[in-house]
Design an enzyme around this catalytic site. Structure first.
Site, PDB file in Angstrom:
ATOM      1  N   GLU A  84      -2.367  18.839  -5.288  1.00  0.00           N
ATOM      2  CA  GLU A  84      -3.601  18.922  -5.677  1.00  0.00           C
ATOM      3  C   GLU A  84      -4.632  17.886  -4.937  1.00  0.00           C
ATOM      4  O   GLU A  84      -5.759  17.614  -5.035  1.00  0.00           O
ATOM      5  CB  GLU A  84      -3.658  18.350  -7.083  1.00  0.00           C
ATOM      6  CG  GLU A  84      -2.881  19.420  -7.948  1.00  0.00           C
ATOM      7  CD  GLU A  84      -1.192  19.258  -8.096  1.00  0.00           C
ATOM      8  OE1 GLU A  84      -0.621  20.147  -8.807  1.00  0.00           O
ATOM      9  OE2 GLU A  84      -0.817  18.397  -7.522  1.00  0.00           O
ATOM     10  N   SER A  85      -4.156  16.923  -4.088  1.00  0.00           N
ATOM     11  CA  SER A  85      -4.430  15.870  -3.262  1.00  0.00           C
ATOM     12  C   SER A  85      -3.669  14.532  -3.116  1.00  0.00           C
ATOM     13  O   SER A  85      -2.695  14.843  -2.347  1.00  0.00           O
ATOM     14  CB  SER A  85      -5.954  15.821  -3.682  1.00  0.00           C
ATOM     15  OG  SER A  85      -6.667  14.878  -2.598  1.00  0.00           O
ATOM     16  N   CYS A 100      -8.000  18.326  -6.996  1.00  0.00           N
ATOM     17  CA  CYS A 100      -8.960  19.144  -7.309  1.00  0.00           C
ATOM     18  C   CYS A 100      -8.371  20.096  -8.303  1.00  0.00           C
ATOM     19  O   CYS A 100      -8.957  21.183  -8.581  1.00  0.00           O
ATOM     20  CB  CYS A 100      -8.772  20.226  -6.000  1.00  0.00           C
ATOM     21  SG  CYS A 100      -7.032  20.678  -5.592  1.00  0.00           S
ATOM     22  N   HIS A 145      -3.160   0.101  -3.845  1.00  0.00           N
ATOM     23  CA  HIS A 145      -2.963  -1.004  -2.892  1.00  0.00           C
ATOM     24  C   HIS A 145      -3.011  -2.308  -3.615  1.00  0.00           C
ATOM     25  O   HIS A 145      -3.742  -2.587  -4.768  1.00  0.00           O
ATOM     26  CB  HIS A 145      -4.406  -0.894  -1.896  1.00  0.00           C
ATOM     27  CG  HIS A 145      -4.534   0.285  -1.512  1.00  0.00           C
ATOM     28  ND1 HIS A 145      -4.124   0.518  -0.043  1.00  0.00           N
ATOM     29  CD2 HIS A 145      -5.261   1.295  -1.476  1.00  0.00           C
ATOM     30  CE1 HIS A 145      -4.312   1.744  -0.011  1.00  0.00           C
ATOM     31  NE2 HIS A 145      -5.047   2.116  -0.567  1.00  0.00           N
ATOM     32  N   SER A 169       0.861  -1.128  -0.119  1.00  0.00           N
ATOM     33  CA  SER A 169       0.031   0.032   0.182  1.00  0.00           C
ATOM     34  C   SER A 169       0.889   1.304  -0.025  1.00  0.00           C
ATOM     35  O   SER A 169       2.157   1.306   0.751  1.00  0.00           O
ATOM     36  CB  SER A 169      -0.960   0.089   1.237  1.00  0.00           C
ATOM     37  OG  SER A 169      -1.814  -0.918   1.218  1.00  0.00           O
TER      38      SER A 169
END
Length: 117
Positions: free
Chosen positions: A62-63, A83, A68, A55
């Protein structure tokens, strides 16, 4: 109303399991996908599980991009949240598909955050 962000859920199937269990390889691959997509990395964390699976998340201004993996099934679940419409998510997806040798894939885009005005 304008969405505040865009969440992409990517399914990568029939991938090479050797890639899916290598945390260092996946970290470099996600870094490449972030860079090539035009996003800006600000941090990252990856963890290799025992007996297998990884993971990881790359935090971007931007985020985030996350992955995973389930090597025993040749499967990777990938999330990109941004975003910014200027991030080229299709380019990032293409990089992952090619480098993980995914035989099939799909993705869904979800528009997130519709603030009441």
């Amino acid at each position: 109303m304008k969405a505040l962000g865009f969440h992409y859920l990517i399914e990568l199937n029939n991938c090479d399991p050797n890639y899916l269990k290598d945390a260092q390889f996946l970290e470099k691959l996600l870094q490449k996908a972030v860079k090539e997509s035009g996003a800006t990395e600000i941090g990252r964390v990856f963890h290799e599980f025992s007996p297998h699976g990884v993971s990881g998340v790359v935090l971007i201004s931007e985020s985030h991009f996350s992955i995973h993996t389930w090597p025993e099934y040749g499967y990777a679940a990938v999330d990109f949240f941004t975003c910014s419409k200027s991030v080229d998510v299709q380019k990032a997806i293409s990089i992952l598909k090619k480098n993980l040798d995914a035989k099939s894939s799909s993705f869904v885009e979800i528009k997130r955050g519709f603030p009441e005005t």
